[in-house]
Design a protein around this motif. Structure first.
Motif, PDB file in Angstrom:
ATOM      1  N   THR A 119       0.862  -1.188   0.000  1.00 39.75           N
ATOM      2  CA  THR A 119       0.000   0.000   0.000  1.00 39.75           C
ATOM      3  C   THR A 119       0.895   1.235   0.000  1.00 39.75           C
ATOM      4  N   ASN A 120       0.262   2.421   0.003  1.00 41.34           N
ATOM      5  CA  ASN A 120       1.029   3.648   0.210  1.00 41.34           C
ATOM      6  C   ASN A 120       0.640   4.347   1.508  1.00 41.34           C
ATOM      7  N   SER A 179       4.877   4.634  -0.660  1.00 42.01           N
ATOM      8  CA  SER A 179       4.529   3.473  -1.461  1.00 42.01           C
ATOM      9  C   SER A 179       5.514   2.335  -1.207  1.00 42.01           C
ATOM     10  N   ILE A 180       4.992   1.189  -0.773  1.00 40.72           N
ATOM     11  CA  ILE A 180       5.793  -0.001  -0.476  1.00 40.72           C
ATOM     12  C   ILE A 180       5.213  -1.162  -1.284  1.00 40.72           C
ATOM     13  N   PRO A 181       5.605  -1.313  -2.546  1.00 41.36           N
ATOM     14  CA  PRO A 181       5.124  -2.469  -3.322  1.00 41.36           C
ATOM     15  C   PRO A 181       5.604  -3.761  -2.667  1.00 41.36           C
ATOM     16  N   LYS A 182       4.757  -4.785  -2.691  1.00 40.24           N
ATOM     17  CA  LYS A 182       5.186  -6.067  -2.125  1.00 40.24           C
ATOM     18  C   LYS A 182       6.299  -6.705  -2.954  1.00 40.24           C
ATOM     19  N   TRP A 183       6.250  -6.491  -4.259  1.00 40.49           N
ATOM     20  CA  TRP A 183       7.218  -7.123  -5.156  1.00 40.49           C
ATOM     21  C   TRP A 183       8.095  -6.070  -5.822  1.00 40.49           C
ATOM     22  N   TRP A 190      15.302  -6.657 -17.172  1.00 46.20           N
ATOM     23  CA  TRP A 190      13.875  -6.500 -16.870  1.00 46.20           C
ATOM     24  C   TRP A 190      13.743  -5.905 -15.476  1.00 46.20           C
ATOM     25  N   ASN A 191      13.105  -4.752 -15.376  1.00 39.82           N
ATOM     26  CA  ASN A 191      12.864  -4.077 -14.099  1.00 39.82           C
ATOM     27  C   ASN A 191      11.375  -4.187 -13.765  1.00 39.82           C
ATOM     28  N   TYR A 192      11.086  -4.641 -12.557  1.00 39.66           N
ATOM     29  CA  TYR A 192       9.680  -4.866 -12.191  1.00 39.66           C
ATOM     30  C   TYR A 192       9.375  -4.222 -10.841  1.00 39.66           C
ATOM     31  N   VAL A 193       8.293  -3.449 -10.791  1.00 36.38           N
ATOM     32  CA  VAL A 193       7.766  -2.878  -9.555  1.00 36.38           C
ATOM     33  C   VAL A 193       6.313  -3.336  -9.438  1.00 36.38           C
ATOM     34  N   GLY A 194       5.988  -4.016  -8.337  1.00 36.18           N
ATOM     35  CA  GLY A 194       4.654  -4.555  -8.171  1.00 36.18           C
ATOM     36  C   GLY A 194       3.607  -3.491  -7.894  1.00 36.18           C
ATOM     37  N   SER A 195       2.357  -3.885  -7.991  1.00 36.06           N
ATOM     38  CA  SER A 195       1.260  -2.962  -7.708  1.00 36.06           C
ATOM     39  C   SER A 195       1.155  -2.724  -6.199  1.00 36.06           C
ATOM     40  N   TYR A 196       0.459  -1.646  -5.843  1.00 31.22           N
ATOM     41  CA  TYR A 196       0.201  -1.359  -4.429  1.00 31.22           C
ATOM     42  C   TYR A 196      -1.120  -0.616  -4.307  1.00 31.22           C
ATOM     43  N   ALA A 197      -1.781  -0.833  -3.172  1.00 33.26           N
ATOM     44  CA  ALA A 197      -3.127  -0.303  -2.968  1.00 33.26           C
ATOM     45  C   ALA A 197      -3.076   1.146  -2.497  1.00 33.26           C
ATOM     46  N   GLN A 198      -4.142   1.875  -2.798  1.00 26.69           N
ATOM     47  CA  GLN A 198      -4.282   3.253  -2.323  1.00 26.69           C
ATOM     48  C   GLN A 198      -4.782   3.240  -0.882  1.00 26.69           C
TER      49      GLN A 198
END
Length: 852
Positions: A747-748, A752-756, A775-783
């Protein structure tokens, strides 16, 4: 749905892991210990980024390299944070717990923190001040190391290791630009030269210099943001700024459509409102990435005094400049204030057109809001000079390896701003009617120049250090030598961050202040034992006692174990206690004036909408250190010589985390503490008063997965696969004082602290050609306001292709963000989250390298 862990495990299953090397290895110092060891993998997880990997990345700065690692999970900032008191800088926040908890070293020694604080309280090392051309490798210790290095190593340590020896000359030039029509270009050049080999010649000297220049990127340069119209996005609106109206009702417009002003529906900007307002597009006045000019130099000289002793000198110097549009022209209204240095508070300046003023046709004084467009956008330039001079002697005596060094380091800031507004001239034009607020084309340049104000804000941080350490194998145990190391350190930290004389005299309208003036000395003793319990099991015990002149003493113990369960299997773990000393902004003489957004249910006009207010924050001399407990457990599987799989678990628990009461808590408890809030005559909040204090706890945990595989074929060449993936399991803090812990992982809530977060690469080397796909990946995070809504995951691919034209010449083509992926929409950030994404889109570069 994308499953990062499933894909990573599939890769792990497809490629077996690294065998434990049978060959005898040299004993070397690894970041996190003062005892030399021969193992490739130690009791703590250390990510090593080699010079070859640095070149393959295509990145041009230390900051870009480090901020891309998966352990940099959140709450770190680079120059995209343009609203910062530390504009133009870049830091690192391992595990997301703040830049102040990550220790940055150069050649194993400290450097001065940046001249002022990030987010008012965080002291940190500016990565943009450190050289790139001289870097031989970077070691990232993803484990608390307070027992070895001190209080700011709670989350981990980054050791940037520069070349000690280098022969010949290496020249690099690189030019690149955005392919998306933003007009942004970047140029860089580097030179490294050296001569002398220590063992053969008795001396070595290495010198490097690198320079970088990049154009400024405005929001109006980015296609999807240039209109600031986000109504088609989730919970988006027209992000225009309302101005030019009478009293507190924006629909009572004044002056009409002129200059950048347009008449728009109030409800498009603030949902639920009716009528029309005058507003302007802020995009031309918003810098997303500052224009920068940087030059770094490094020199290392080593002289062999005798067979067992050598002297060394280590010099670093850099100059950085960042240019940005600080903000739109100043808007004046009933909340326009100036600093009163006598009362250490803000005084409100009446913004009222008197009767008889050309802009007030009425018979009564007219309160108003207006933007002074003809004065021009407010501009900012930050110039930073950084250096470190370090001299030492090291050697061997009676079986002891010893090292003694003294150093001095400094970071000095000169921040200048233009087109701010002079309070006294503003009051004059209000009274005499010599400035037309609503038809500004009528104003003379002489009147405009009277109103314009340019200021200088100076700041400097210095660090003096004395270090001594010694290590020896005390005696031979049945399972191996008993290693011992001990040492002493002394350092003096000083920070003198001031504000401009115009602010202190009350001349500047709407000032922002970050005054810090303090110093302290720190003395430390530390010791470490490495005990071989049985043939394949060793235990390391370490402890450090620190004395701080401003708060007292702290002790940090650490125990770790390394078990080679089989030639192909390593099991490791560490447990430690640590602490973070209150930073100088938190505990010494400091005062900050900043601007924050709050939601006030008692606001008489917009009780359901956030609005900007002023926050005054002061230090607290009674603060205690933050205490921490760290646990790390891991395995490294290595059954073959061409692959490896490492899996590590970390957990950090902190107590007494230093912070300020949230605005939400302050507003909710206004009845019991009314002195913390000031309201205007209409009942709207103008100022919040805050003080640092030890608050609640923080719990952070997660896992790191490290995968490496190498294939070699005489016809097809060499293929190297590498991947690092980090998963945040828990990131918990209280939402308000006294509240239970709330998990913000994914969440943020707390930034913002994405789990992945992950980065993977494939490098293919064939003859004179080498190519790397990353490949650079930033996971989703909730509002945090709507947990059922989230910011989308973000993936980008970078490509570098190199051609070795001759043994001395190399050409490399680089494309960052190959697919031109747009940063994901984040309505809480009114666009995108600059701590997780980059707005530039595809960026292509050409690099030329020549060695002789």
């Amino acid at each position: 749905m994308f499953k990062p862990l499933a894909i990573s495990l599939a890769i792990a299953a497809a490629f077996p892991a690294f065998a434990h090397a049978e060959e005898e290895m040299l004993r070397v110092n690894v970041t996190g210990s003062n005892i030399r060891v021969s193992e490739k993998e130690g009791a703590s997880a250390v990510q090593v980024i080699t010079a070859k990997e640095l070149k393959a990345s295509g990145k041009t700065s230390v900051s870009d390299v480090l901020r891309a690692i998966s352990a940099n999970s959140g709450n770190s900032y680079n120059e995209q944070y343009t609203g910062s008191f530390s504009a133009g800088t870049s830091g690192l926040s391992l595990r997301g717990i703040g830049q102040k908890n990550t220790l940055i070293l150069v050649n194993g020694k400290r450097v001065a923190s940046y001249a002022t604080a990030q987010n008012l309280q965080e002291t940190f090392v500016d990565l943009n001040s450190l050289p790139m051309a001289a870097v031989q490798r970077i070691e990232v210790l993803k484990d608390g190391a307070s027992s070895v290095y001190g209080s700011d190593a709670v989350a981990g340590v980054v050791n940037i290791i520069l070349y000690k020896e280098f022969t010949g000359t290496d020249i690099t030039a690189q030019w690149g630009g955005s392919t998306e029509g933003t007009g942004q270009h970047e140029k860089s050049a580097a030179l490294q030269t050296g001569f002398g080999k220590l063992e053969e010649d008795g001396y070595s000297l290495v010198f490097s210099v690198d320079a970088q220049q990049r154009d400024k990127l405005q929001q109006s340069d980015v296609a999807w943001m240039r209109d600031a119209d986000f109504r088609k996005q989730q919970r988006g609106s027209l992000g225009w700024a309302i101005t030019n109206y009478a009293g507190t009702d924006p629909t009572k417009t004044l002056g009409g459509v002129r200059g950048p002003l347009q008449l728009v529906n109030y409800g498009d900007i603030t949902p639920g409102k009716t009528g029309q307002v005058l507003a302007y597009n802020p995009s031309p006045y918003k810098t997303l990435i500052p224009g920068i000019q940087r030059i770094h130099s490094a020199a290392r000289g080593t002289l062999k005094l005798n067979a067992d002793t050598e002297a060394y000198v280590d010099l670093l110097h850099s100059y950085s400049r960042a240019d940005q549009t600080f903000s739109a022209p100043l808007t004046v209204n009933n909340a326009t204030r100036v600093w009163n240095n006598a009362t250490q508070a803000l005084d409100t300046i009446p913004v009222v057109l008197p009767v008889g003023h050309p802009n007030n046709p009425g018979a009564t004084p007219l309160p108003f809001t207006a933007t002074l467009f003809d004065l021009g956008p407010r501009l900012k330039q930050d110039k930073v000079t950084f250096y470190r001079a370090l001299a030492g002697v090291k050697g061997t005596l009676a079986g002891w390896d010893w090292d003694a060094a003294v150093g001095h380091s400094s970071s000095k800031l000169e921040e200048t701003v233009q087109n701010f507004v002079n309070r006294y001239e503003f009051q004059k034009v209000l009274a005499d009617g010599s400035y037309n607020f609503f038809d500004q084309a009528q104003n003379s340049e002489a009147v405009r120049n009277r109103l314009r104000l340019s200021t200088l804000r100076p700041a400097e941080s210095t660090l003096d250090t004395v270090d001594f350490s010694a290590a020896k194998d005390l005696w031979q145990l049945p399972a191996g030598p008993l290693g011992f190391a001990a040492g002493a350190q002394w350092r003096r930290e000083k920070m003198d961050s001031q504000t401009s004389t115009a602010v202190l005299s009350g001349t500047e309208l709407r000032p922002a202040i970050n005054i810090i003036n303090g110093s302290r000395s720190v003395s430390a003793l530390f010791a470490e034992f490495n005990v071989p319990v049985v043939k394949d099991l060793s235990v390391n015990l370490a402890g450090r006692a620190d004395h701080y002149s401003d708060f007292g003493n702290a002790f940090s113990p650490k125990a770790s174990a390394r078990y080679q369960a089989a030639p192909w299997l390593l099991v490791r773990g560490t447990v430690s206690r640590g602490f973070r000393a209150p930073s100088l902004p938190e505990i010494t003489q400091s005062t900050a004036v900043s601007y924050v957004s709050v939601l006030d249910p008692r606001d008489p006009i917009t009780p359901t909408q956030t609005r900007g207010v002023t926050a005054i924050t002061i230090a607290n001399t009674a603060l205690r250190p933050e205490r921490s407990n760290n646990l790390n457990l891991g395995v490294v599987v290595s059954p073959t010589s061409s692959s490896s799989i490492g899996l590590d678990y970390y957990r950090i628990k902190q107590d007494g985390v230093i912070g300020t009461e949230s605005a939400t808590t302050t507003i909710a408890n206004e009845a019991s503490a009314p002195q913390k809030i000031t309201r205007d005559a209409d009942g709207r909040i103008t100022t919040l008063y805050r003080q640092y204090r030890n608050q609640g706890q923080r719990e952070v945990s997660g896992i790191d997965l490290d995968l490496r595989q190498r294939f070699v074929d005489k016809d097809w060449g060499k293929l190297t696969l590498a991947g690092q993936l980090s998963r945040v399991l828990r990131f918990a803090e209280p939402l308000s004082d006294g509240a239970p812990l709330t998990d913000g992982a994914g969440t943020n809530y707390f930034g913002s602290i994405p789990k992945w977060r992950g980065v993977s690469s494939a490098t293919w080397e064939q003859g004179k050609w080498s190519s790397t796909l990353t490949w650079n990946y930033v996971g989703s995070y909730a509002q945090n306001t709507h947990l059922d809504e989230s910011v989308a995951a973000f993936s980008t691919f970078d490509v570098t292709t190199s051609w070795q034209v001759t043994p001395a010449a190399n050409v490399t083509f680089i494309v960052q963000n190959l697919a031109n992926k747009r940063a994901p929409w984040d309505y809480s950030a009114s666009g995108f989250d600059y701590t997780q994404a980059d707005p530039r889109g595809r960026f292509a570069s050409l690099k030329l390298n020549y060695k002789f």
